[in-house]
Design an enzyme around this catalytic site. Structure first.
Site, PDB file in Angstrom:
ATOM      1  N   ALA A   1       0.806  -1.221   0.000  1.00 24.61           N
ATOM      2  CA  ALA A   1       0.000   0.000   0.000  1.00 24.61           C
ATOM      3  C   ALA A   1       0.844   1.279   0.000  1.00 24.61           C
ATOM      4  O   ALA A   1       0.406   2.317  -0.502  1.00 24.61           O
ATOM      5  CB  ALA A   1      -0.937  -0.015   1.200  1.00 24.61           C
TER       6      ALA A   1
ATOM      7  N   THR B   1       0.431   5.493  -1.654  1.00 21.44           N
ATOM      8  CA  THR B   1       0.030   6.633  -0.801  1.00 21.44           C
ATOM      9  C   THR B   1       0.318   7.965  -1.493  1.00 21.44           C
ATOM     10  O   THR B   1      -0.412   8.936  -1.288  1.00 21.44           O
ATOM     11  CB  THR B   1       0.730   6.603   0.577  1.00 21.44           C
ATOM     12  OG1 THR B   1       2.134   6.510   0.376  1.00 21.44           O
ATOM     13  CG2 THR B   1       0.262   5.428   1.412  1.00 21.44           C
TER      14      THR B   1
ATOM     15  N   PHE C   1      -2.705   0.858   5.112  1.00 21.00           N
ATOM     16  CA  PHE C   1      -3.554   0.190   6.106  1.00 21.00           C
ATOM     17  C   PHE C   1      -3.116   0.432   7.544  1.00 21.00           C
ATOM     18  O   PHE C   1      -3.955   0.632   8.415  1.00 21.00           O
ATOM     19  CB  PHE C   1      -3.591  -1.328   5.817  1.00 21.00           C
ATOM     20  CG  PHE C   1      -4.278  -1.626   4.521  1.00 21.00           C
ATOM     21  CD1 PHE C   1      -5.659  -1.714   4.466  1.00 21.00           C
ATOM     22  CD2 PHE C   1      -3.558  -1.755   3.355  1.00 21.00           C
ATOM     23  CE1 PHE C   1      -6.311  -1.938   3.267  1.00 21.00           C
ATOM     24  CE2 PHE C   1      -4.201  -1.988   2.141  1.00 21.00           C
ATOM     25  CZ  PHE C   1      -5.577  -2.082   2.101  1.00 21.00           C
ATOM     26  N   ARG C   2      -1.787   0.423   7.781  1.00 18.79           N
ATOM     27  CA  ARG C   2      -1.333   0.379   9.167  1.00 18.79           C
ATOM     28  C   ARG C   2      -0.594   1.622   9.631  1.00 18.79           C
ATOM     29  O   ARG C   2      -0.290   1.730  10.821  1.00 18.79           O
ATOM     30  CB  ARG C   2      -0.460  -0.867   9.378  1.00 18.79           C
ATOM     31  CG  ARG C   2      -1.279  -2.132   9.228  1.00 18.79           C
ATOM     32  CD  ARG C   2      -0.488  -3.417   9.292  1.00 18.79           C
ATOM     33  NE  ARG C   2      -1.397  -4.536   9.087  1.00 18.79           N
ATOM     34  CZ  ARG C   2      -1.861  -4.920   7.880  1.00 18.79           C
ATOM     35  NH1 ARG C   2      -1.454  -4.296   6.779  1.00 18.79           N
ATOM     36  NH2 ARG C   2      -2.716  -5.916   7.774  1.00 18.79           N
TER      37      ARG C   2
ATOM     38  N   VAL D   1      -4.853  -3.393  -4.637  1.00 18.60           N
ATOM     39  CA  VAL D   1      -6.044  -3.751  -5.405  1.00 18.60           C
ATOM     40  C   VAL D   1      -6.499  -2.576  -6.275  1.00 18.60           C
ATOM     41  O   VAL D   1      -7.584  -2.597  -6.835  1.00 18.60           O
ATOM     42  CB  VAL D   1      -7.181  -4.215  -4.457  1.00 18.60           C
ATOM     43  CG1 VAL D   1      -6.823  -5.534  -3.792  1.00 18.60           C
ATOM     44  CG2 VAL D   1      -7.491  -3.158  -3.382  1.00 18.60           C
TER      45      VAL D   1
ATOM     46  N   HIS E   1      -3.646  -9.786  -4.147  1.00 18.34           N
ATOM     47  CA  HIS E   1      -4.863  -9.623  -3.340  1.00 18.34           C
ATOM     48  C   HIS E   1      -6.054  -9.241  -4.212  1.00 18.34           C
ATOM     49  O   HIS E   1      -7.037  -8.701  -3.710  1.00 18.34           O
ATOM     50  CB  HIS E   1      -4.632  -8.583  -2.231  1.00 18.34           C
ATOM     51  CG  HIS E   1      -3.716  -9.076  -1.147  1.00 18.34           C
ATOM     52  ND1 HIS E   1      -3.168  -8.274  -0.169  1.00 18.34           N
ATOM     53  CD2 HIS E   1      -3.253 -10.331  -0.883  1.00 18.34           C
ATOM     54  CE1 HIS E   1      -2.405  -9.005   0.648  1.00 18.34           C
ATOM     55  NE2 HIS E   1      -2.430 -10.250   0.231  1.00 18.34           N
TER      56      HIS E   1
ATOM     57  N   ASN F   1      11.119   1.740   1.832  1.00  9.87           N
ATOM     58  CA  ASN F   1       9.958   1.914   2.722  1.00  9.87           C
ATOM     59  C   ASN F   1      10.128   3.160   3.578  1.00  9.87           C
ATOM     60  O   ASN F   1      11.242   3.525   3.948  1.00  9.87           O
ATOM     61  CB  ASN F   1       9.807   0.683   3.623  1.00  9.87           C
ATOM     62  CG  ASN F   1       8.360   0.407   3.978  1.00  9.87           C
ATOM     63  OD1 ASN F   1       7.549   0.202   3.075  1.00  9.87           O
ATOM     64  ND2 ASN F   1       8.024   0.415   5.253  1.00  9.87           N
TER      65      ASN F   1
HETATM   66  P1  OAD Z   1       0.600  -1.500   5.324  1.00  8.35           P
HETATM   67  O1  OAD Z   1      -0.276  -0.327   5.573  1.00  8.35           O
HETATM   68  O2  OAD Z   1       0.592  -2.600   6.309  1.00  8.35           O
HETATM   69  O3  OAD Z   1       2.117  -1.021   5.164  1.00  8.35           O
HETATM   70  C1  OAD Z   1       2.451   0.046   4.321  1.00  8.35           C
HETATM   71  C2  OAD Z   1       3.927   0.368   4.506  1.00  8.35           C
HETATM   72  O4  OAD Z   1       4.260   1.333   3.514  1.00  8.35           O
HETATM   73  C3  OAD Z   1       4.272   0.971   5.854  1.00  8.35           C
HETATM   74  O5  OAD Z   1       5.419   0.306   6.383  1.00  8.35           O
HETATM   75  C4  OAD Z   1       4.590   2.445   5.543  1.00  8.35           C
HETATM   76  O6  OAD Z   1       5.662   2.964   6.319  1.00  8.35           O
HETATM   77  C5  OAD Z   1       5.026   2.375   4.095  1.00  8.35           C
HETATM   78  N1  OAD Z   1       4.742   3.586   3.301  1.00  8.35           N
HETATM   79  C6  OAD Z   1       3.698   4.438   3.377  1.00  8.35           C
HETATM   80  N2  OAD Z   1       3.794   5.401   2.442  1.00  8.35           N
HETATM   81  C7  OAD Z   1       4.939   5.155   1.760  1.00  8.35           C
HETATM   82  C8  OAD Z   1       5.592   5.787   0.664  1.00  8.35           C
HETATM   83  N3  OAD Z   1       5.112   6.882   0.066  1.00  8.35           N
HETATM   84  N4  OAD Z   1       6.729   5.231   0.203  1.00  8.35           N
HETATM   85  C9  OAD Z   1       7.258   4.116   0.788  1.00  8.35           C
HETATM   86  N5  OAD Z   1       6.696   3.497   1.836  1.00  8.35           N
HETATM   87  C10 OAD Z   1       5.543   3.989   2.304  1.00  8.35           C
HETATM   88  O7  OAD Z   1       0.239  -2.027   3.849  1.00  8.35           O
HETATM   89  P2  OAD Z   1       0.576  -3.446   3.177  1.00  8.35           P
HETATM   90  O8  OAD Z   1       1.837  -4.005   3.707  1.00  8.35           O
HETATM   91  O9  OAD Z   1       0.409  -3.305   1.737  1.00  8.35           O
HETATM   92  O10 OAD Z   1      -4.742  -6.925   2.577  1.00  8.35           O
HETATM   93  O11 OAD Z   1      -0.637  -4.312   3.740  1.00  8.35           O
HETATM   94  C11 OAD Z   1      -0.756  -5.634   3.338  1.00  8.35           C
HETATM   95  C12 OAD Z   1      -2.190  -6.036   3.305  1.00  8.35           C
HETATM   96  O12 OAD Z   1      -2.829  -5.717   4.537  1.00  8.35           O
HETATM   97  C13 OAD Z   1      -3.048  -5.300   2.289  1.00  8.35           C
HETATM   98  O13 OAD Z   1      -2.905  -5.790   0.983  1.00  8.35           O
HETATM   99  C14 OAD Z   1      -4.432  -5.542   2.802  1.00  8.35           C
HETATM  100  C15 OAD Z   1      -4.185  -5.258   4.275  1.00  8.35           C
HETATM  101  O14 OAD Z   1      -5.038  -5.904   5.142  1.00  8.35           O
HETATM  102  C16 OAD Z   1      -5.998  -7.362   2.583  1.00  8.35           C
HETATM  103  O15 OAD Z   1      -6.952  -6.604   2.774  1.00  8.35           O
HETATM  104  C17 OAD Z   1      -6.132  -8.825   2.327  1.00  8.35           C
END
Ligand code: OAD
Length: 244
Positions: free
Chosen positions: A26, A30, A37-38, A105, A121, A210
């Site tokens: 994700a 951004t 998400f987190r 997605v 996903h 990241n």
């Molecule tokens: P997370 O929200 O868990 O992690 C996003 C990461 O991206 C964090 O470590 C942020 O520090 C980093 N971040 C944010 N903005 C950024 C930027 N501009 N450049 C670089 N890094 C940045 O998202 P995911 O790991 O994608 O799944 O989450 C995995 C899955 O959890 C998603 O696909 C979704 C969610 O639940 C489902 O819904 C099945």
């Protein structure tokens, strides 16, 4: 942003790699205006994922589930891929990137022109009936209609917690990451199984781009702390300079 020497070194790895795979989360989107998400401000800080992102949520409170995804799809309509998505597509055309596996997605890698994309996903751009599996169209879902075949509950073709990943995407991503001599992991907390396991299956060099530290930073050969779009632009500058 990280040391210039790290950018130079990673650009050199990209140029000299025979097969480079990219894994995004994700944080890749951004900078397009889509929350992750987190992080602070992320989706799961505002809504409990168990209430919207599980099969149980869909089956026990379908109206709440549908409204959440309708709002996400509406939000997505206002957003576009950013320069980083386009750079990954350009790098693929130049032979510097060979596959993109994504947890996102939003469809932005495809929209930006990347060709070999594994949407692990699923996608918010295609729809089906949860009950009978028949394909459905976006307007049917957005207008709150039921399945035209069985009257069942329509949903986007995304993976919910408790569901298997699409096997073609998973197998493609796994093969690309195992085969790669360089894997760039971008914008993911690596907290969600099974995608969280993919970097450890790589045999080649591992680079993590990241914004914030994660529990998995230690497994990477280089960690570049920064925004995906900015870091990819800096790498592109080095790649172009070396080409000239
Ligand atoms: P997370 O929200 O868990 O992690 C996003 C990461 O991206 C964090 O470590 C942020 O520090 C980093 N971040 C944010 N903005 C950024 C930027 N501009 N450049 C670089 N890094 C940045 O998202 P995911 O790991 O994608 O799944 O989450 C995995 C899955 O959890 C998603 O696909 C979704 C969610 O639940 C489902 O819904 C099945």
């Amino acid at each position: 942003m990280t040391e210039r020497s790290d950018i130079r070194e990673v650009a050199h790895w990209i140029r000299t790699s025979n097969y480079t795979a990219v894994l995004t989360g994700a944080g890749m989107s951004t900078e397009s205006g889509i929350p992750d998400f987190r992080s602070a401000g992320g989706w799961w800080r505002q809504v409990d994922p168990r209430k919207v992102a599980t099969v149980e949520a869909l089956e026990t409170d379908y109206p709440f589930f549908r409204d959440f995804y309708r709002a996400r799809i509406e939000g997505l309509r206002a957003c576009r891929p950013h320069r980083g998505h386009y750079l990954l597509a350009e790098w693929e055309a130049k032979g510097w990137v060979h596959a993109v596996a994504t947890q996102n997605v939003d469809g932005f890698h495809l929209q930006a022109g990347s060709r070999t994309v594994y949407e692990l996903h699923g996608s918010l751009h295609t729809f089906r009936c949860h009950d009978c599996g028949s394909p459905a169209e976006e307007p049917e879902f957005m207008e709150g209609r039921s399945c035209s075949r069985c009257g069942g509950r329509l949903r986007p073709n995304i993976v919910l917690f408790g569901e298997l990943l699409p096997s073609d995407a998973w197998e493609g991503a796994l093969a690309a990451i195992r085969w790669a001599d360089l894997v760039l992991v971008i914008g993911t907390s690596l907290e969600v199984y099974p995608v969280s396991q993919l970097p450890s299956m790589a045999k080649g060099k591992l680079v993590f781009i990241n914004l914030e530290p994660t529990a998995e930073d230690g497994m990477f050969d280089r960690v570049i702390r920064g925004k995906a779009g900015e870091v990819l632009a800096a790498l592109d500058g080095e790649l172009r300079a070396a080409e000239a």
